[in-house]
Enzyme design. Structure first.
Site, PDB file in Angstrom:
ATOM      1  N   LYS A   1      -6.442  14.975  -1.176  1.00  0.00           N
ATOM      2  CA  LYS A   1      -6.998  14.947   0.503  1.00  0.00           C
ATOM      3  C   LYS A   1      -6.842  16.383   1.107  1.00  0.00           C
ATOM      4  CE  LYS A   1      -1.869  13.269   1.795  1.00  0.00           C
ATOM      5  NZ  LYS A   1      -2.397  12.310   2.296  1.00  0.00           N
TER       6      LYS A   1
ATOM      7  N   ARG B   1       5.042   4.330  -1.174  1.00  0.00           N
ATOM      8  CA  ARG B   1       5.542   3.290  -1.531  1.00  0.00           C
ATOM      9  C   ARG B   1       5.886   3.400  -2.968  1.00  0.00           C
ATOM     10  NH1 ARG B   1      -0.341   0.882   0.065  1.00  0.00           N
ATOM     11  NH2 ARG B   1      -0.014   2.873   1.525  1.00  0.00           N
TER      12      ARG B   1
HETATM   13  N1  BES Z   1       1.759  10.957   3.399  1.00  0.00           N
HETATM   14  C1  BES Z   1       0.991   9.546   3.680  1.00  0.00           C
HETATM   15  C2  BES Z   1       0.892   9.053   5.093  1.00  0.00           C
HETATM   16  C3  BES Z   1       0.704  10.099   6.145  1.00  0.00           C
HETATM   17  C4  BES Z   1      -0.914  11.092   6.457  1.00  0.00           C
HETATM   18  C5  BES Z   1       1.243  10.808   7.109  1.00  0.00           C
HETATM   19  C6  BES Z   1      -1.422  10.997   7.572  1.00  0.00           C
HETATM   20  C7  BES Z   1       0.963  11.116   8.411  1.00  0.00           C
HETATM   21  C8  BES Z   1      -0.201  11.802   8.554  1.00  0.00           C
HETATM   22  C9  BES Z   1       1.066   9.212   2.539  1.00  0.00           C
HETATM   23  O1  BES Z   1       1.338   9.576   2.033  1.00  0.00           O
HETATM   24  C10 BES Z   1      -1.164   9.017   2.267  1.00  0.00           C
HETATM   25  O2  BES Z   1      -1.310   9.303   2.203  1.00  0.00           O
HETATM   26  N2  BES Z   1      -1.414   7.692   2.579  1.00  0.00           N
HETATM   27  C11 BES Z   1      -2.859   6.929   2.501  1.00  0.00           C
HETATM   28  C12 BES Z   1      -1.979   5.719   2.071  1.00  0.00           C
HETATM   29  C13 BES Z   1      -4.120   5.347   1.602  1.00  0.00           C
HETATM   30  C14 BES Z   1      -4.616   6.279   0.156  1.00  0.00           C
HETATM   31  C15 BES Z   1      -4.051   3.617   1.559  1.00  0.00           C
HETATM   32  C16 BES Z   1      -2.762   7.382   3.979  1.00  0.00           C
HETATM   33  O3  BES Z   1      -2.706   6.803   4.874  1.00  0.00           O
HETATM   34  O4  BES Z   1      -4.070   7.447   4.274  1.00  0.00           O
HETATM   35 MN    MN Z   2      -0.259  10.558   0.056  1.00  0.00          MN
END
Ligand code: BES
Ligand code: MN
Ligand code: ZN
Length: 509
Positions: free
Chosen positions: A262, A336
């Site tokens: 990230k 997931r």
């Molecule tokens: N934990 C995150 C989701 C999230 C992101 C929650 C920002 C709250 C704020 C999750 O694990 C994630 O990184 N999801 C990705 C999925 C994507 C790679 C398909 C996302 O939402 O960007």
């Molecule tokens: Mn994630």
């Protein structure tokens, strides 16, 4: 901090030696001859206070009132929402007062108002101190809710007090830094809860998780030095014949994204990525107080998502507990991957319903913001029950679609399914991924990415959706309880309902 419910007239409340007193005034407030009524009445007459929602007036050392500080606050029609807003504002205004004992007078109380007053007080007075060198702001010890007839509100009060404890527990855990709230620590907290409240508890480590065949969960966990845990908590309050409700909480104690790392800004907030797990533990904390005649099982897959030489890589293919192979195209779609194995594990309990709770997608934050959690379900009755519980607990959710076309992007040339689709409809494709593993029981998924915590200056966990879950489970317990004297007509209606429900869930399968 603890709550008590008391029968008290305004006259008696005025002479109580509490440090601060909040008087909640509805539009239909009828002043009596006591000092509090006089104060409120004069303020309203002078135009300094309106019983309209949101209006507030503070007084200091008022004649005939023992509490040095008094807050008068308008609650309009006294709906749960208005009472919540009023009490939240009043308790917020008293935050810096260092009051130890607080009295909240609800002269026009009904059950929902009592519940709202308890939850608003707990919410507004919570202060995180666990990792501060000086634990300031935690002076409040006792809150008395004063109503005209306590007996009438006893059940509503007890349930909301338990929910408040559960919410506080979840907030405290989720706020903890990721170097403390590790998977190991979550396991210990689950064990402690089990010991205190008589739950059954099993905490599995990496070896056991691998032995079970949870290849998808293992793939996420293997990039971290922190060992993974799989937590199983059981509150078996119902008869053995009763199919349990299974709660599954996402427990990523830190989500760096892994190799699909990230960006740096706000990455610290990914300590809240165990908000689903915290909400399951918080809900059990509440069950421990209420002890409903219901079977509830909590499942928590918990680990870190980190980049490392041993991390899972984009392109890796793993075999989940269900036997389905998964191509991991983005290691940041890890929630997931740990949930799918827990959802397969849930099958062994022959559940009546499985609800997973997860800070799953940024896309859900875009879709619904911080107001409502995303609700996805293959079962209309379950979805409706969760929507209703959310409204009642003022912990809202909103139903989202599950059309099969949303799964098109999850196709893989090399495995049974890919772990990401495109950007479009990201909250739905994530739910579609989970649905592949939740075919054997009525299932609902709550995406709490937007609601589990707040960012910015008020950064912190909210404890959502513990309120919703507790309310849902209590409604289930009520529905499961045999009617005191079922009449023939009653029984017939019940059988008809059962048949309807079972055909519905059969179709959902
Ligand atoms: N934990 C995150 C989701 C999230 C992101 C929650 C920002 C709250 C704020 C999750 O694990 C994630 O990184 N999801 C990705 C999925 C994507 C790679 C398909 C996302 O939402 O960007
Ligand atoms: Mn994630
Ligand atoms: Zn995550």
């Amino acid at each position: 901090m603890d709550f008590e419910l008391k029968t008290l007239s305004l006259d008696a409340a005025a002479t109580d030696k509490c440090d601060a007193l909040v008087l909640v005034l509805g539009e239909s407030f009828k002043p009596g001859k006591d000092a509090l009524s006089r104060l409120a009445h004069e303020a309203i007459q002078a135009g300094h206070l309106e019983p309209k929602a949101g209006k507030m007036l503070q007084a200091y050392r008022s004649d005939g009132i023992a509490a040095p500080r008094v807050v008068l606050v308008g609650a309009g029609d006294c709906s749960a929402k208005r009472v919540h807003a009023a009490v939240h504002a009043a308790v917020g205004a008293l935050r810096t007062s260092k009051a130890k004992r607080l009295m909240i007078c609800l002269p026009d109380a009904h059950g929902d108002a009592v519940r709202a007053a308890v939850s608003a007080t707990a919410e507004a007075s919570y202060v995180y101190v666990a990792t501060k060198s000086k634990p300031e702001g935690r002076e409040l010890q006792r809150v008395t809710i004063a109503v005209s007839d306590a007996a009438q509100h006893k059940a509503a009060f007890g349930a909301s007090r338990a929910a408040a404890h559960g919410i506080e527990f979840a907030r405290e855990l989720a706020n903890m830094p990721p170097n403390m709230a590790t998977p190991t620590r979550l396991g210990e907290e689950a064990r402690k809860l089990a010991r205190a409240h008589g739950f059954q508890c099993e905490v599995m480590g990496p070896k056991e998780i691998a032995k079970l065949g949870m290849g998808s969960f293992m793939a996420v966990a293997k990039g971290s030095e922190e060992p993974a845990r799989f937590i199983v908590l059981k509150h078996l309050g119902g008869p053995a014949s009763q199919a349990p409700v299974v709660l599954v909480g996402k427990g990523i104690t830190f989500d760096s994204g892994g190799i699909s790392i990230k960006p740096a800004p706000e990455m610290d907030e990914m300590k809240f990525d165990m908000g689903g797990a915290a909400s399951v533990l918080g809900t059990f904390r509440a069950l421990g107080d209420i002890k409903p005649k219901l079977n509830v099982i909590g499942l928590i897959p918990t680990c870190e998502n980190m980049p490392d030489g041993r991390s899972v890589k984009p392109g890796d293919i793993v075999t989940s507990l269900s036997g389905q192979t998964i191509e991991i195209l983005n290691t940041d779609a890890e929630g997931r991957l740990i949930l799918c194995d827990a959802l397969s594990y849930a099958e062994r309990f022959k559940p009546g319903a499985v609800i997973d709770i997860a800070t799953l997608t940024g896309a859900c934050v875009v879709a619904l913001g911080a107001v409502r959690s995303g609700l996805f379900s293959t079962d209309d009755a379950l979805a409706q029950a969760l929507l209703t519980a959310g409204e009642a607990a003022l912990d809202l959710c909103w139903r989202m679609p599950l059309d099969d076309e949303y799964a098109d992007g999850l196709k893989s040339n090399f495995a049974d399914v890919a772990n990401v689709g495109g950007r479009a409809g990201g909250a739905v494709t994530a739910a579609k991924f989970l649905q592949r593993f939740a075919g054997k029981y009525p299932w609902a998924h709550l995406d709490i990415a937007g609601t589990a915590w707040k960012g910015g200056a008020v950064k912190g966990a909210t404890g959502r959706p513990v309120g919703l879950l507790v309310r849902y489970l209590l409604a289930q317990a009520l529905a499961a309880a045999p009617a005191s004297k079922p009449t023939k007509a009653h029984k017939a209606a019940k059988t008809a309902k059962t048949i309807k429900a079972s055909t519905r869930s059969a179709r959902a399968r």
